[in-house]
Design an enzyme around this catalytic site. Structure first.
Site, PDB file in Angstrom:
ATOM      1  N   TYR A  40       0.837  -1.202   0.000  1.00 14.59           N
ATOM      2  CA  TYR A  40       0.000   0.000   0.000  1.00 14.59           C
ATOM      3  C   TYR A  40       0.869   1.248   0.000  1.00 14.59           C
ATOM      4  O   TYR A  40       1.563   1.529   0.981  1.00 14.59           O
ATOM      5  CB  TYR A  40      -0.897  -0.038   1.238  1.00 14.59           C
ATOM      6  CG  TYR A  40      -1.960   1.034   1.335  1.00 14.59           C
ATOM      7  CD1 TYR A  40      -2.242   1.907   0.292  1.00 14.59           C
ATOM      8  CD2 TYR A  40      -2.710   1.155   2.500  1.00 14.59           C
ATOM      9  CE1 TYR A  40      -3.227   2.867   0.407  1.00 14.59           C
ATOM     10  CE2 TYR A  40      -3.707   2.112   2.626  1.00 14.59           C
ATOM     11  CZ  TYR A  40      -3.954   2.969   1.577  1.00 14.59           C
ATOM     12  OH  TYR A  40      -4.931   3.918   1.703  1.00 14.59           O
ATOM     13  N   LYS A  44      -1.483  -1.185  -4.067  1.00 13.80           N
ATOM     14  CA  LYS A  44      -2.543  -0.178  -4.037  1.00 13.80           C
ATOM     15  C   LYS A  44      -1.853   1.173  -4.026  1.00 13.80           C
ATOM     16  O   LYS A  44      -1.137   1.510  -3.081  1.00 13.80           O
ATOM     17  CB  LYS A  44      -3.423  -0.338  -2.796  1.00 13.80           C
ATOM     18  CG  LYS A  44      -4.465   0.775  -2.656  1.00 13.80           C
ATOM     19  CD  LYS A  44      -5.223   0.688  -1.337  1.00 13.80           C
ATOM     20  CE  LYS A  44      -6.174   1.867  -1.173  1.00 13.80           C
ATOM     21  NZ  LYS A  44      -6.897   1.847   0.133  1.00 13.80           N
TER      22      LYS A  44
END
EC number: 4.3.3.7
Length: 293
Positions: free
Chosen positions: A133, A161
């Site tokens: 992330y 992400k």
């Protein structure tokens, strides 16, 4: 994992006072996601994971797994203390989940090698694929492209992400690690990032509009660009205060959760107005009616 192009970063509903999780509302939200075939991400920043006790997090994961939802489940992995994080991964090993969301370590601002060594420790412990992330606005540092290159051959490193706010970061990641999928982490950017090869979206907006967001992202992934301006305008209203304050307020307003409560240091008093959210909801539902006609 590759067949799931939309993951919903789920909120964690609380009771009125905020001292316990509202599992009835949580089940309602997750059932909606499963019925729409959206994957779910639990215990991320949208889920206020840092405000939950370890016991609450374990109980939540156990509860969700016992629901036996017909959808895929990703569990958030904190980026704070290495040994506590490894203990969390040990607990999750016994759960029927499908992936992890591993946040870039927060506050410490590690460099390329610090990030590489951190994620190597976590990936070695992981029993299912991991999505790293990149969230510099919260972590204080970006997930470096060289870190991604260093980790790209690890069998448990599946995706990223990207919530950097720029398409250029996606391009950099794809260049150094073409085998790693990159998901858009900002709802309003999915039209642009899909055009540059994003694998899909990890969405806040899908909490409120699961079927509409599913259809919108599907169209973006197929090369269409349906009413991007209206979409971006509506999505931005969900960030008129710190996430997930606006999302919870709207979920409560339309009757999907019992209470809009967030835990400190977040406060619902920081939300400027519910009317802006109601207008966004009307806009999104209008788009749904238009596409269904």
């Amino acid at each position: 994992m590759k067949s799931t192009f939309l993951w919903t970063a789920c909120v964690t509903p609380f009771n009125c006072s905020g001292d316990s999780i509202d599992y009835q509302s949580l089940q309602r939200l997750l059932t909606m996601q499963a019925e729409t075939e959206n994957g779910v991400v639990l215990l991320g920043s949208t889920g206020e994971s840092l405000s939950l006790t370890d016991s609450e997090k374990r109980t939540l994961v156990e509860f969700v797994c016992e629901l036996k939802l017909n959808t895929k489940i990703i569990i958030g992995v904190p980026g704070v203390n290495l040994y506590q994080t490894l203990e969390w991964l040990d607990f999750c090993k016994g759960m029927p989940i499908h992936g992890y969301l591993m946040t870039t370590p927060i506050y410490a601002k590690p460099g390329i090698m610090g990030q590489t060594l951190w994620f190597e420790k976590l990936l070695e412990k992981a029993h299912v694929p991991a999505m790293l992330y990149n969230i510099p606005s919260r972590a204080g540092v970006s997930l470096h492209a060289e870190t991604v290159r260093n980790l790209s051959s690890h069998e448990k490193f599946w995706a990223i992400k990207d919530s950097s706010g720029t398409v250029d970061t996606l391009t950099q990641y794809k260049k150094v690690a073409p085998n790693i999928e990159v998901f858009c982490g900002d709802d309003n950017m999915i039209p642009d990032m899909a055009a540059k090869g994003a694998a899909g979206l990890v969405s806040v907006a899908a909490n409120v509009w699961p079927s509409v967001v599913h259809e919108y992202v599907k169209q973006c992934m197929s090369g269409e660009n349906p009413q991007a301006d209206s979409w971006q305008q509506a999505c931005k209203t969900l960030f008129t205060a710190s996430n997930p304050i606006p999302t919870k307020a709207l979920l409560h307003d339309i009757g999907l959760i019992e209470h809009k409560t967030v835990r400190l240091p977040l406060s619902t008093e920081d939300l400027p107005s519910i009317e802006t959210l109601r207008q966004a909801n009307k806009m999104i539902l209008g788009w749904k009616e238009l596409t269904n006609s």
